[in-house]
Design an enzyme around this catalytic site. Sequence first.
Site, PDB file in Angstrom:
ATOM      1  N   LYS A   9       0.821  -1.194   0.000  1.00 12.57           N
ATOM      2  CA  LYS A   9       0.000   0.000   0.000  1.00 12.57           C
ATOM      3  C   LYS A   9       0.864   1.258   0.000  1.00 12.57           C
ATOM      4  O   LYS A   9       1.809   1.378   0.766  1.00 12.57           O
ATOM      5  CB  LYS A   9      -0.917   0.010   1.223  1.00 12.57           C
ATOM      6  CG  LYS A   9      -1.867   1.169   1.241  1.00 12.57           C
ATOM      7  CD  LYS A   9      -2.636   1.167   2.532  1.00 12.57           C
ATOM      8  CE  LYS A   9      -3.095   2.512   2.933  1.00 12.57           C
ATOM      9  NZ  LYS A   9      -2.163   3.570   2.927  1.00 12.57           N
ATOM     10  N   GLU A  96     -11.815  -9.022   4.537  1.00 16.93           N
ATOM     11  CA  GLU A  96     -13.141  -8.927   5.130  1.00 16.93           C
ATOM     12  C   GLU A  96     -13.828 -10.286   5.212  1.00 16.93           C
ATOM     13  O   GLU A  96     -14.530 -10.571   6.186  1.00 16.93           O
ATOM     14  CB  GLU A  96     -14.010  -7.939   4.338  1.00 16.93           C
ATOM     15  CG  GLU A  96     -13.598  -6.496   4.484  1.00 16.93           C
ATOM     16  CD  GLU A  96     -12.386  -6.077   3.676  1.00 16.93           C
ATOM     17  OE1 GLU A  96     -11.923  -4.941   3.867  1.00 16.93           O
ATOM     18  OE2 GLU A  96     -11.882  -6.878   2.854  1.00 16.93           O
ATOM     19  N   ARG A 124     -17.436  -8.196   0.086  1.00 14.84           N
ATOM     20  CA  ARG A 124     -16.408  -9.237   0.012  1.00 14.84           C
ATOM     21  C   ARG A 124     -16.721 -10.403   0.945  1.00 14.84           C
ATOM     22  O   ARG A 124     -16.285 -11.516   0.718  1.00 14.84           O
ATOM     23  CB  ARG A 124     -15.045  -8.658   0.382  1.00 14.84           C
ATOM     24  CG  ARG A 124     -14.563  -7.590  -0.549  1.00 14.84           C
ATOM     25  CD  ARG A 124     -13.278  -6.984  -0.028  1.00 14.84           C
ATOM     26  NE  ARG A 124     -12.819  -5.898  -0.881  1.00 14.84           N
ATOM     27  CZ  ARG A 124     -11.858  -5.057  -0.548  1.00 14.84           C
ATOM     28  NH1 ARG A 124     -11.232  -5.191   0.605  1.00 14.84           N
ATOM     29  NH2 ARG A 124     -11.508  -4.106  -1.363  1.00 14.84           N
TER      30      ARG A 124
END
Length: 138
Positions: A9, A96, A124
Site C-alpha cells: 500500500k 473482510e 467481500r
Amino acid sequence: VIIHVVTEKGRGYEPAEKAQDRMHGVVKFDPVTGQQFKAPPKKAMPYTTYYADALIAEAACDTRVVAVHAAMAGGTGLARFDKRFPERIFDVGIAEQHAVTFSAGLACEGLIPFATIYSSFIQRGYDQIVHDVSLQKL
C-alpha cells in the site's frame, strides 16, 4: 500458471508508505508532504466515536466481547477499543471475508465478536455471512 503478486500500500508515495493507517479515502491534502487538512470541527462526534465508546462500555461489562477489523482500526473507531483492550482486538488484514468467518468461529467458542467492516467492503464477506454465519444459526 500461477502468478503471485505482492502489493504494498502506498508504494512510490512516501507519505502513504510511512502512514499505513492513512491515505485510504483521503480528505484534502498537500501532495508534497502528505499532510491531511482537517475539516472544521463538527458539533457532534463522528459516528465511529459513538460506536467505539458503546463497544468499550459493553466490553467493560462482559469479558467475552471482542473486536475484529480488516486493517481499518482507525477508520472504524476501533483504535479507541485497542487502547483499552489490546488483548481483545483482532486485525485480520485486508480480508473482510476472513473477518466474518473468524468472528463466526469466535462466536462458536462462546465469545461475542463485533466484526467492524466498512459497508463498501462487506460485499467481500457476503457469502461468508450467508454460509458461515446465517446457515449455521450463529
